[in-house]
Enzyme design. Structure first.
Site, short mmCIF file in Angstrom:
data_model
loop_
_atom_site.label_atom_id
_atom_site.label_comp_id
_atom_site.label_asym_id
_atom_site.label_seq_id
_atom_site.Cartn_x
_atom_site.Cartn_y
_atom_site.Cartn_z
N ASN A 96 0.85 -1.18 0.00
CA ASN A 96 0.00 0.00 0.00
C ASN A 96 0.89 1.24 0.00
OD1 ASN A 96 -2.27 1.62 0.21
ND2 ASN A 96 -2.35 1.48 2.43
N ASP A 306 -5.01 -4.41 10.99
CA ASP A 306 -5.22 -3.75 9.70
C ASP A 306 -4.79 -2.29 9.78
OD1 ASP A 306 -5.83 -3.98 7.01
OD2 ASP A 306 -7.89 -3.30 7.26
N GLY A 325 -9.66 3.81 6.51
CA GLY A 325 -8.54 3.29 7.29
C GLY A 325 -8.45 3.83 8.70
#
Length: 417
Positions: A96, A306, A325
């Site tokens: 990412n 995460d 996020g």
């Protein structure tokens, strides 16, 4: 590195000293003695901490650090320090970044950035070139460079034939394919769970069906290819049921759940706070309960923070425009203990290593010291003072948590707060 840990309670079901309060002598990074009382004639560094507990090192299967390209969100160096302070001795790093990690050189770069760190970093390479879901990335080359899995982070592969080919190709070298569970044409422009709250708040809904269709599709592909699949961050009750059925058929599938999807629900969205904008979205209490049951019966193989740092410019905006996020490393242990016992929480935090080809350890004499240090009973309100990450986008700010981390001992190094 030499050290003497004093009066530590061991939480490790594989150790002969499980649940015992002992001293642990570490010499040159290896456990040389465990006993009720050990003297310190060599004047080694002594570690004495309040209500100290130790377990084998924790593992997180999904973290993002931004670097390369998004260093304003987080760097690899500070991200690994954050992981260490949060009790994690190993993390799997998502592709990412900018550019996306999709080549031999990219894997080599991030691995080199993390070399000689107390925390072991295991790179995950992109499944498709630039994570654009068009052409497969250099899977075999990245595998040779040290990639432990292949995943387009939070980007579903819409082409089922491409996913089929990926599973078939990766099986030639025992590669682990990961598939984000979302059918984009069903999820559409949805930003929160499609349910009562999405209607009440006037926010576009992302239905549970979008996840479940993709999970079902990938499980059919897995059965056809006889490949190896990991489904990250499932969030619905039906997904748990589908994976439970697949495991009963002996398919080679594992899955994870994000800790915030266990603890928080779409009821938290009332204030339109973008800290709660995550992907997959926060679901209902019924989904949370099914996910917890899935962890208890082994259907879900591991938990993850995460961890996804997002800069304030992309969070302090209108809900529709905010990026998805939340950071999660610092709060992982304390949040997990709001729904599980300490014994179960530690078991969950240490699971999943073998799936990613990581050697598991135990707390025994002769073993390399790979330890997480913590106080399971400390209660506190999680605040920005508890955050080490450069970005502060935590969904757990202001929440009462139970369990404080002290740091780690790993890779012949000590890192304590």
């Amino acid at each position: 590195m030499n050290a003497l840990i004093k009066s530590a309670t061991i939480v490790d079901s594989k150790s002969d000293f499980h649940n015992e309060t002992v001293d642990i002598l570490i010499e040159r990074g290896r456990i040389t003695k465990i006993s009720k009382r050990i003297s310190n004639p060599n004047n080694y560094k002594e570690i004495k901490l309040d209500n100290l507990h130790v377990s084998q090192g924790w593992f997180d299967s999904s973290v993002s650090f931004g670097e390369p390209g998004f260093e304003d969100r987080e760097t690899i160096d500070n991200g690994l320090k954050t992981a260490a302070y949060a009790g994690f001795t190993s993390v799997a790093l998502n592709a990412n970044s900018n550019p996306i990690i999709d080549s031999f050189a990219d894997i080599t770069f991030v691995a080199a950035k993390a070399r000689n760190n107390a925390v072991s970093l295991y790179p995950i390479g992109a499944l498709t070139q630039a994570s654009n879901s068009t052409d497969l990335a250099e899977l075999y080359d990245m595998n040779n460079a040290g990639a432990v899995a292949f995943y387009d982070y939070q980007k579903p592969v819409s082409n089922p034939n491409l996913m089929k080919i990926a599973m078939q190709y990766a099986s030639n070298f025992d590669g682990l394919v990961m598939s984000f569970p979302q059918e984009s044409k069903i999820s559409g422009l949805g930003v929160v769970n499609e349910h009562i709250n999405s209607t009440k708040l006037g926010l576009k809904g992302n239905p549970a069906l979008a996840e479940e269709l993709q999970v079902a599709r990938d499980l059919f592909l897995l059965e056809y290819t006889e490949g190896k699949l990991h489904i990250p961050t499932i969030s619905t009750a039906k997904s748990v049921e589908l994976i439970r059925e697949a495991k009963a058929k002996k398919l080679d599938v594992t899955c994870s759940v994000a800790i915030h999807n266990l603890v928080l629900t779409d009821d938290n969205l009332d204030g339109f706070d973008t800290r709660y904008k995550v992907l997959p979205p926060l679901r209902t209490q019924n989904d949370c309960e099914a996910l917890i049951e899935g962890l208890k019966d082994g259907t879900i193989d591991m938990v993850t923070s995460d961890h996804n740092p997002i800069d304030i410019e992309h969070k302090k905006v209108e809900f529709d425009h905010a990026k998805y996020g939340t950071i999660g490393l610092e709060s992982a242990f304390g949040a997990l203990q709001t729904v599980f016992t300490t014994k179960k929480s530690i078991a969950l935090l240490t699971q999943g290593k073998s799936r990613f080809g990581i050697t598991e350890t135990t707390i025994s004499e002769g073993e390399e010291a790979n330890l997480s240090l913590f106080n399971p009973d400390a209660k506190y309100q999680f605040s920005k003072a508890d955050i080490t990450s450069k970005s502060k986008n935590s969904a757990f700010l202001g929440m009462q948590l139970t369990g404080e981390t002290y740091g780690i001992i790993a890779n012949n190094k000590i890192v304590l707060k």
